[in-house]
Design a protein around this motif. Structure first.
Motif, PDB file in Angstrom:
ATOM      1  N   TYR A   2      44.793  -5.779  -6.033  1.00 43.44           N
ATOM      2  CA  TYR A   2      46.614  -5.547  -7.104  1.00 43.44           C
ATOM      3  C   TYR A   2      46.138  -6.396  -8.242  1.00 43.44           C
ATOM      4  CZ  TYR A   2      49.224  -3.898  -2.609  1.00 43.44           C
ATOM      5  OH  TYR A   2      49.580  -3.349  -1.996  1.00 43.44           O
ATOM      6  N   ILE A   4      49.031  -8.334 -11.938  1.00 43.13           N
ATOM      7  CA  ILE A   4      50.274  -8.287 -12.357  1.00 43.13           C
ATOM      8  C   ILE A   4      50.150  -8.654 -13.616  1.00 43.13           C
ATOM      9  CG2 ILE A   4      52.205 -10.597 -12.422  1.00 43.13           C
ATOM     10  CD1 ILE A   4      51.694 -10.999  -9.231  1.00 43.13           C
ATOM     11  N   LEU A  27      50.995   1.419 -13.087  1.00 49.47           N
ATOM     12  CA  LEU A  27      51.410  -0.109 -12.975  1.00 49.47           C
ATOM     13  C   LEU A  27      52.923  -0.169 -12.738  1.00 49.47           C
ATOM     14  CD1 LEU A  27      48.551  -0.735 -13.280  1.00 49.47           C
ATOM     15  CD2 LEU A  27      49.574  -3.007 -13.947  1.00 49.47           C
ATOM     16  N   TYR A  35      55.257  -6.237 -14.674  1.00 54.66           N
ATOM     17  CA  TYR A  35      54.350  -4.921 -14.197  1.00 54.66           C
ATOM     18  C   TYR A  35      53.155  -5.590 -12.628  1.00 54.66           C
ATOM     19  CZ  TYR A  35      55.606  -2.138 -18.556  1.00 54.66           C
ATOM     20  OH  TYR A  35      56.513  -1.795 -19.117  1.00 54.66           O
ATOM     21  N   ILE A  36      52.764  -4.388 -11.999  1.00 55.04           N
ATOM     22  CA  ILE A  36      52.716  -5.328 -10.777  1.00 55.04           C
ATOM     23  C   ILE A  36      51.992  -3.352 -10.128  1.00 55.04           C
ATOM     24  CG2 ILE A  36      54.115  -4.866  -8.826  1.00 55.04           C
ATOM     25  CD1 ILE A  36      52.629  -7.295  -7.774  1.00 55.04           C
ATOM     26  N   GLU A  38      48.032  -1.405  -8.042  1.00 53.06           N
ATOM     27  CA  GLU A  38      46.927  -1.342  -7.998  1.00 53.06           C
ATOM     28  C   GLU A  38      45.970  -0.225  -8.299  1.00 53.06           C
ATOM     29  OE1 GLU A  38      45.429  -1.756  -2.822  1.00 53.06           O
ATOM     30  OE2 GLU A  38      47.307  -0.600  -3.194  1.00 53.06           O
ATOM     31  N   TYR A  71      49.550 -11.112  -1.846  1.00 51.42           N
ATOM     32  CA  TYR A  71      50.816  -9.740  -2.244  1.00 51.42           C
ATOM     33  C   TYR A  71      51.082  -9.494  -0.862  1.00 51.42           C
ATOM     34  CZ  TYR A  71      52.881  -5.859  -3.951  1.00 51.42           C
ATOM     35  OH  TYR A  71      54.027  -5.530  -4.324  1.00 51.42           O
ATOM     36  N   LYS A  74      53.893 -12.428  -0.542  1.00 53.80           N
ATOM     37  CA  LYS A  74      54.776 -12.870  -1.722  1.00 53.80           C
ATOM     38  C   LYS A  74      56.386 -12.858  -1.359  1.00 53.80           C
ATOM     39  CE  LYS A  74      55.383  -8.114  -2.156  1.00 53.80           C
ATOM     40  NZ  LYS A  74      55.341  -7.744  -0.686  1.00 53.80           N
TER      41      LYS A  74
END
Length: 91
Positions: A2, A4, A27, A35-36, A38, A71, A74
């Motif tokens: 992932y 960020i 993303l 934004y996030i 993989e 992740y 979270k």
């Protein structure tokens, strides 16, 4: 892995260009400039290269890789962030 991605871009036109590049790699926007998603290492390198081609001197983009284990730990306060399952990458 992932990623960020956060950014601080001075001019809106350049921010829009960078956002298009980030969206191109699949993303997803979770806050105004956050934004996030993989990506594998090759895709991450391509993203960095494409951003470096357009970024200006006083702008900054921070790309932080995080493992799946981190992740999964979270926590969300306030509004739950939900992703649409129908989003996909465009190549």
């Amino acid at each position: 892995m992932y990623l960020i991605v956060s950014m601080d871009i001075k001019f809106k036109t350049n921010q829009e260009k960078i956002e298009r590049r980030i969206n191109h790699f699949g993303l997803r926007k979770i806050q105004n400039t956050l934004y996030i998603g993989e990506l594998d290492k090759i895709e991450q390198n391509l993203l960095v290269k494409s951003i470096n081609e357009i970024i200006k001197e006083n702008d900054s983009v921070l790309i932080t890789p995080i493992c799946q284990n981190c992740y999964s730990k979270k926590e969300t306060c306030g509004r739950e962030i939900k992703f649409k399952n129908d989003l996909f990458r465009v190549y």
